[in-house]
Design a protein around this motif. Sequence first.
Motif, PDB file in Angstrom:
ATOM      1  N   UNK A  21     -37.278  30.398  25.351  1.00  0.00           N
ATOM      2  CA  UNK A  21     -38.396  29.933  26.169  1.00  0.00           C
ATOM      3  C   UNK A  21     -38.205  28.489  26.610  1.00  0.00           C
ATOM      4  N   UNK A  22     -38.661  28.199  27.819  1.00  0.00           N
ATOM      5  CA  UNK A  22     -38.598  26.844  28.337  1.00  0.00           C
ATOM      6  C   UNK A  22     -39.745  26.048  27.734  1.00  0.00           C
ATOM      7  N   UNK A  23     -39.453  24.918  27.065  1.00  0.00           N
ATOM      8  CA  UNK A  23     -40.544  24.153  26.474  1.00  0.00           C
ATOM      9  C   UNK A  23     -41.396  23.493  27.551  1.00  0.00           C
ATOM     10  N   UNK A  24     -42.682  23.344  27.248  1.00  0.00           N
ATOM     11  CA  UNK A  24     -43.587  22.679  28.168  1.00  0.00           C
ATOM     12  C   UNK A  24     -43.307  21.176  28.161  1.00  0.00           C
ATOM     13  N   UNK A  25     -43.454  20.540  29.311  1.00  0.00           N
ATOM     14  CA  UNK A  25     -43.315  19.090  29.374  1.00  0.00           C
ATOM     15  C   UNK A  25     -44.544  18.456  28.742  1.00  0.00           C
ATOM     16  N   UNK A  26     -44.460  17.168  28.448  1.00  0.00           N
ATOM     17  CA  UNK A  26     -45.600  16.452  27.876  1.00  0.00           C
ATOM     18  C   UNK A  26     -46.791  16.516  28.812  1.00  0.00           C
ATOM     19  N   UNK A  27     -46.545  16.397  30.102  1.00  0.00           N
ATOM     20  CA  UNK A  27     -47.621  16.473  31.097  1.00  0.00           C
ATOM     21  C   UNK A  27     -48.299  17.842  31.048  1.00  0.00           C
ATOM     22  N   UNK A  28     -47.504  18.911  30.951  1.00  0.00           N
ATOM     23  CA  UNK A  28     -48.066  20.258  30.884  1.00  0.00           C
ATOM     24  C   UNK A  28     -48.849  20.464  29.588  1.00  0.00           C
ATOM     25  N   UNK A  32     -52.325  20.560  31.317  1.00  0.00           N
ATOM     26  CA  UNK A  32     -52.376  21.914  31.845  1.00  0.00           C
ATOM     27  C   UNK A  32     -53.134  22.855  30.930  1.00  0.00           C
ATOM     28  N   UNK A  33     -53.618  23.949  31.510  1.00  0.00           N
ATOM     29  CA  UNK A  33     -54.385  24.924  30.739  1.00  0.00           C
ATOM     30  C   UNK A  33     -53.663  26.261  30.613  1.00  0.00           C
ATOM     31  N   UNK A  34     -52.382  26.301  30.940  1.00  0.00           N
ATOM     32  CA  UNK A  34     -51.622  27.543  30.833  1.00  0.00           C
ATOM     33  C   UNK A  34     -50.522  27.387  29.793  1.00  0.00           C
ATOM     34  N   UNK A  35     -50.090  28.499  29.267  1.00  0.00           N
ATOM     35  CA  UNK A  35     -49.009  28.496  28.295  1.00  0.00           C
ATOM     36  C   UNK A  35     -49.525  28.504  26.864  1.00  0.00           C
ATOM     37  N   UNK A  36     -48.587  28.293  25.954  1.00  0.00           N
ATOM     38  CA  UNK A  36     -48.882  28.332  24.527  1.00  0.00           C
ATOM     39  C   UNK A  36     -48.253  27.123  23.859  1.00  0.00           C
ATOM     40  N   UNK A  37     -48.888  26.631  22.797  1.00  0.00           N
ATOM     41  CA  UNK A  37     -48.297  25.563  21.995  1.00  0.00           C
ATOM     42  C   UNK A  37     -48.424  25.928  20.522  1.00  0.00           C
ATOM     43  N   UNK A  43     -51.563  19.629  16.531  1.00  0.00           N
ATOM     44  CA  UNK A  43     -51.981  18.568  15.624  1.00  0.00           C
ATOM     45  C   UNK A  43     -51.372  17.223  16.027  1.00  0.00           C
ATOM     46  N   UNK A  44     -50.135  17.211  16.453  1.00  0.00           N
ATOM     47  CA  UNK A  44     -49.511  15.962  16.892  1.00  0.00           C
ATOM     48  C   UNK A  44     -50.258  15.383  18.083  1.00  0.00           C
ATOM     49  N   UNK A  45     -50.533  16.214  19.078  1.00  0.00           N
ATOM     50  CA  UNK A  45     -51.259  15.747  20.256  1.00  0.00           C
ATOM     51  C   UNK A  45     -52.664  15.299  19.925  1.00  0.00           C
ATOM     52  N   UNK A  46     -53.369  16.076  19.114  1.00  0.00           N
ATOM     53  CA  UNK A  46     -54.749  15.739  18.757  1.00  0.00           C
ATOM     54  C   UNK A  46     -54.823  14.428  17.982  1.00  0.00           C
ATOM     55  N   UNK A  47     -53.944  14.267  17.003  1.00  0.00           N
ATOM     56  CA  UNK A  47     -53.964  13.041  16.202  1.00  0.00           C
ATOM     57  C   UNK A  47     -53.530  11.830  17.021  1.00  0.00           C
ATOM     58  N   UNK A  48     -52.526  11.995  17.871  1.00  0.00           N
ATOM     59  CA  UNK A  48     -52.074  10.879  18.704  1.00  0.00           C
ATOM     60  C   UNK A  48     -53.170  10.429  19.662  1.00  0.00           C
ATOM     61  N   UNK A  49     -53.827  11.375  20.309  1.00  0.00           N
ATOM     62  CA  UNK A  49     -54.893  11.034  21.251  1.00  0.00           C
ATOM     63  C   UNK A  49     -56.076  10.407  20.502  1.00  0.00           C
ATOM     64  N   UNK A  50     -56.487  10.997  19.399  1.00  0.00           N
ATOM     65  CA  UNK A  50     -57.621  10.481  18.631  1.00  0.00           C
ATOM     66  C   UNK A  50     -57.368   9.092  18.056  1.00  0.00           C
ATOM     67  N   UNK A  51     -56.217   8.909  17.409  1.00  0.00           N
ATOM     68  CA  UNK A  51     -55.903   7.603  16.825  1.00  0.00           C
ATOM     69  C   UNK A  51     -55.702   6.551  17.909  1.00  0.00           C
ATOM     70  N   UNK A  52     -55.052   6.940  19.002  1.00  0.00           N
ATOM     71  CA  UNK A  52     -54.863   6.006  20.112  1.00  0.00           C
ATOM     72  C   UNK A  52     -56.197   5.536  20.675  1.00  0.00           C
ATOM     73  N   UNK A  96     -57.921  16.436  27.703  1.00  0.00           N
ATOM     74  CA  UNK A  96     -56.728  16.664  26.883  1.00  0.00           C
ATOM     75  C   UNK A  96     -57.069  17.524  25.674  1.00  0.00           C
ATOM     76  N   UNK A  97     -58.196  17.260  25.041  1.00  0.00           N
ATOM     77  CA  UNK A  97     -58.607  18.062  23.882  1.00  0.00           C
ATOM     78  C   UNK A  97     -58.816  19.522  24.262  1.00  0.00           C
ATOM     79  N   UNK A  98     -59.444  19.758  25.411  1.00  0.00           N
ATOM     80  CA  UNK A  98     -59.633  21.133  25.888  1.00  0.00           C
ATOM     81  C   UNK A  98     -58.301  21.798  26.203  1.00  0.00           C
ATOM     82  N   UNK A  99     -57.401  21.068  26.857  1.00  0.00           N
ATOM     83  CA  UNK A  99     -56.097  21.632  27.207  1.00  0.00           C
ATOM     84  C   UNK A  99     -55.327  22.035  25.955  1.00  0.00           C
TER      85      UNK A  99
END
Length: 149
Positions: A21-28, A32-37, A43-52, A96-99
């Motif tokens: 599978x092609x990994x999603x870019x950071x922007x996606x 973005x609201x499509x795909x899977x993570x 957790x990495x994205x949530x913690x980075x956004x929250x702590x930042x 970002x949290x919703x995405x």
Amino acid sequence: MESSSNPYQAPSNGPSPSGSPTPLSTKQVLFGFTGRISRRTFWTGSLAIGLGFIVFAGILSAATGGSIDPETGNPTGMSSVAALIIGLLYIPMTWISLALQIKRWHDRGKPGWWCLINFIPIIGGLWSFIEVGCLRGTVGPNEYGEDPI
């Protein structure tokens, strides 16, 4: 020389020619609201956004004369400009949290509308935490894309 790909078609998160599978870019991942993570990406994205956000808000508050009341521990004296900037930052943070959450619901094989379960007091947040944050996604491809290794 003509290309067989359609320039007007959105990029897919399907398998690459090598079969993985092609990994999603950071922007996606963040916007973005499509795909899977995976849970790790969630957790990495949530913690980075929250702590930042917390660090930025703290620095901005302190820089504009804010302080912590030693008796109550509550912030005091933040300027209205700082409060406005922090309030405006809630918009992209919510997006970002919703995405992130919608892509985790997709990984579980469920539509993104399941994020509305958070509006059910107590039970909704707990259910969402367990499903999105703790349980493994469906193995292999599902209707939302390939398994996000």
